[in-house]
Write a protein that holds these residues in place. Structure first.
Motif, PDB file in Angstrom:
ATOM      1  N   VAL A 174       0.907  -1.083  -0.147  1.00  0.00           N
ATOM      2  CA  VAL A 174       0.100   0.069  -0.030  1.00  0.00           C
ATOM      3  C   VAL A 174       0.892   1.177  -0.027  1.00  0.00           C
ATOM      4  N   LEU A 175       1.866   1.204   0.757  1.00  0.00           N
ATOM      5  CA  LEU A 175       2.900   2.405   0.996  1.00  0.00           C
ATOM      6  C   LEU A 175       3.634   2.588  -0.402  1.00  0.00           C
ATOM      7  N   ASN A 176       4.005   1.500  -1.022  1.00  0.00           N
ATOM      8  CA  ASN A 176       4.597   1.586  -2.264  1.00  0.00           C
ATOM      9  C   ASN A 176       3.569   2.153  -3.308  1.00  0.00           C
ATOM     10  N   ALA A 177       2.277   1.547  -3.263  1.00  0.00           N
ATOM     11  CA  ALA A 177       1.195   2.222  -4.449  1.00  0.00           C
ATOM     12  C   ALA A 177       1.329   3.646  -4.094  1.00  0.00           C
ATOM     13  N   PHE A 178       1.005   4.176  -3.038  1.00  0.00           N
ATOM     14  CA  PHE A 178       0.673   5.904  -2.760  1.00  0.00           C
ATOM     15  C   PHE A 178       2.022   6.487  -3.341  1.00  0.00           C
ATOM     16  N   GLN A 179       3.128   5.869  -2.839  1.00  0.00           N
ATOM     17  CA  GLN A 179       4.582   6.556  -3.375  1.00  0.00           C
ATOM     18  C   GLN A 179       4.554   6.734  -4.814  1.00  0.00           C
ATOM     19  N   GLU A 180       4.159   5.744  -5.675  1.00  0.00           N
ATOM     20  CA  GLU A 180       4.305   5.666  -7.012  1.00  0.00           C
ATOM     21  C   GLU A 180       3.148   6.691  -7.837  1.00  0.00           C
ATOM     22  N   VAL A 181       2.233   6.848  -7.133  1.00  0.00           N
ATOM     23  CA  VAL A 181       1.107   7.800  -7.630  1.00  0.00           C
ATOM     24  C   VAL A 181       1.593   9.253  -7.268  1.00  0.00           C
ATOM     25  N   ALA A 182       2.143   9.430  -6.130  1.00  0.00           N
ATOM     26  CA  ALA A 182       2.849  10.743  -5.823  1.00  0.00           C
ATOM     27  C   ALA A 182       4.026  11.093  -6.796  1.00  0.00           C
ATOM     28  N   ASN A 183       4.817   9.933  -6.781  1.00  0.00           N
ATOM     29  CA  ASN A 183       6.028  10.182  -7.903  1.00  0.00           C
ATOM     30  C   ASN A 183       5.423  10.616  -9.174  1.00  0.00           C
ATOM     31  N   ALA A 184       4.366   9.841  -9.818  1.00  0.00           N
ATOM     32  CA  ALA A 184       3.980  10.128 -10.963  1.00  0.00           C
ATOM     33  C   ALA A 184       3.237  11.606 -11.160  1.00  0.00           C
ATOM     34  N   LEU A 185       2.752  11.952 -10.173  1.00  0.00           N
ATOM     35  CA  LEU A 185       2.037  13.201 -10.072  1.00  0.00           C
ATOM     36  C   LEU A 185       2.963  14.331 -10.270  1.00  0.00           C
ATOM     37  N   ARG A 186       4.088  14.265  -9.411  1.00  0.00           N
ATOM     38  CA  ARG A 186       5.278  15.407  -9.168  1.00  0.00           C
ATOM     39  C   ARG A 186       5.914  15.342 -10.473  1.00  0.00           C
ATOM     40  N   ALA A 187       6.077  13.943 -10.985  1.00  0.00           N
ATOM     41  CA  ALA A 187       6.900  13.924 -12.435  1.00  0.00           C
ATOM     42  C   ALA A 187       6.086  14.693 -13.441  1.00  0.00           C
ATOM     43  N   LEU A 188       4.604  14.594 -13.526  1.00  0.00           N
ATOM     44  CA  LEU A 188       3.952  15.311 -14.552  1.00  0.00           C
ATOM     45  C   LEU A 188       4.091  16.661 -14.252  1.00  0.00           C
TER      46      LEU A 188
END
Length: 513
Positions: free
Chosen positions: A400-414
């Motif tokens: 779960v923590l990894n899932a939220f991290q990946e979404v947060a990373n994708a949003l900041r990357a965008l």
């Protein structure tokens, strides 16, 4: 006394009825409770911009904005509006061997559930018959004379059933079903990973092709300038150092071009692997960044729904459910085990009399077994099952923590990627304008060669960075769709859609055992 008044066939039916009625008993072990979704209102530490920075006039510069709470399309890659990309993904979904293996694993897990239900919930019924000829001495009957030789025929229907008094069988089936769920979500994860990798692979291929084309254009300009410098050397307006410096720059760009050619070949080979083809037979389309459309609307699921959308989180949850059920199985193994057996049939000395009035035989029996001492084996197995459950719980939390991290990373990357592309495209434009002016001044003899060399390098770097920033925008968009789960829940039909399955009926049998 009661059973003695019941006809034999009715006794067998009564046995089955008693077995079925015992399913209402309680099952030992903890009942599984679905973990609560994390209490989070946003994915990122600081608020996101609703609209991302645009870079008009360049691939990937389309303005994008987030749509909170919007659902994700099952075939989200069609938003890139590339028929070549759609065809490539369709081919991958038909031929990728890893996806096919995940599909086969799911089917095996589902069959295991059926096997567990059949073996745990229902009585084992078998029918048998035998014909023997045997010699027996009369002494075994306490008689003093000779021996008897005779034929013996018999047939019987046997029933064996293990009573699930404490729910161990139900927990075993529950665990098998949970493991089938694990396989199902692993298949969905393979589907999501495959589609995302094909998209990013196509973007990478297009980016390398664009960088290669840019390098070829820069190399052509450098060669032209080297020719001009060589002519100026002959008339004495420049020195030998100016010419060798330009030739060094030409050779360096040629090295870059060879590297791009190699990496482009590697990227196309990777796409061939994803579609399940040999590199020599794949016939992969050539992609161009300018022909890819950047989705303008970006769905942003609410944080509480992420754990229900991500296949890896759902698989971790199913694994937690399975381990919870196995704790119940290990607990039930510590308690008394009950079983019932029944048999009805006939025996006779001749085959003609096998079903006669005096040949019938039947038996009904019950048993109980309470483990007392097995060297601590059962207790150790239960402690191990509890530890496995705790391990699965920690793994679920980590997923779960990894899932939220990946979404947060994708949003900041965008967000930063959009800003970076705007800056990179501006830098490329300014570098080109500067280089063009300096080259004209150099040809007129009003500026030094060192200035030309400097601005050539500057433009080359700006051009390559701009292409990389364009590709990043497409890849980051795909990463967001994948991080949010990819919309598999909206898909119609199976994840793996093979054109043809060879030897489809090879392992199928007509039996019902």
């Amino acid at each position: 006394m009661f059973l003695s008044k019941v006809p034999p066939l009715s006794r067998l039916n009564l046995l089955l009825l008693i077995c079925t009625g015992l399913f209402s008993a309680c099952a030992v072990g903890p009942d599984f409770k679905q973990p609560d979704a994390p209490k989070a209102k946003s994915y990122t530490e600081s608020p996101l911009s609703q609209k991302l920075t645009a870079a008009p006039g360049v691939p990937g510069g389309t303005p994008q904005e987030f749509t909170e709470g919007a659902d994700i399309e099952a075939q989200w890659w069609t938003l890139y509006k590339s028929p070549e990309l759609d065809a490539l993904i369709k081919k991958a979904l038909e031929q990728n061997p890893s996806l096919g293996a995940a599909d086969a694993a799911l089917r095996a897990a589902q069959e295991n559930v059926s096997a567990q239900i059949g073996g745990q919930y229902f009585p084992a019924v078998s029918v048998g018959g035998a014909a023997t000829r045997q010699l027996q001495p009369s002494a075994i009957y306490g008689l003093p004379y000779g021996s008897d030789t005779y034929n013996l025929y018999n047939t019987s229907v046997n029933v064996t059933y293990k009573l699930d008094v404490f729910g161990g069988a139900r927990r075993a089936v529950e665990g098998a079903r949970a493991q089938a769920e694990v396989a199902q979500f692993q298949l969905e994860g393979a589907y999501l990973s495959l589609t995302a990798n094909v998209v990013t692979g196509a973007v990478k291929e297009a980016a390398l092709r664009a960088q290669m084309q840019a390098t070829e254009e820069i190399l052509k300009a450098q060669i032209n300038l080297a020719d001009v410098t060589e002519k100026q050397l002959k008339i004495g307006t420049v020195n030998k150092v100016d010419l060798t410096s330009q030739q060094t720059l030409v050779a360096s760009s040629q090295v870059d071009l060879f590297n791009y050619e190699r990496n482009l070949a590697f990227a196309r080979n990777q796409l061939a692997l994803l579609v399940g083809e040999l590199p020599s037979n794949a016939n992969i389309a050539k992609f161009d960044l300018s022909n890819l459309h950047l989705p303008e609307k970006l769905p942003l699921s609410i944080p509480s729904s992420l754990v229900r959308q991500r296949p890896d989180v759902r698989a971790a949850e199913a694994q937690l459910k399975a381990q919870n059920a196995f704790v119940g199985v290990a607990t039930a193994n510590l308690l008394p085990q009950f079983n019932i057996t029944g048999s009805i049939g006939s025996a006779a000395l001749t085959s003609a009399a096998l079903f006669g009035p005096n040949s019938a035989l039947w038996s009904i029996g019950g048993g109980i077994l309470q483990p007392l001492f097995q060297g601590g084996q059962l207790l150790a197995q239960r402690r191990g099952a509890i530890a496995n459950y705790e391990q699965a719980a920690f793994q679920y939390q980590a997923t779960v923590l990894n899932a939220f991290q990946e979404v947060a990373n994708a949003l900041r990357a965008l967000e930063t990627g959009a800003q970076a592309l705007k800056a990179a495209s501006d830098a490329e434009r300014y570098a080109y304008e500067t280089l063009d002016l300096v080259q004209q001044q150099y040809k007129l003899g009003t500026t030094s060669y060192l200035a030309v060399l400097y601005y050539q390098n500057q433009y080359q770097q700006a051009k390559v960075k701009s292409v990389a920033a364009q590709a990043t925008r497409f890849s980051d968009t795909a990463a967001l769709f994948a991080a949010l789960g990819g919309g598999w829940w909206n898909r119609e039909g199976p994840a793996f859609k093979p054109k043809d399955i060879a030897n489809k009926d090879q392992n199928e049998t007509s039996g019902t055992n």
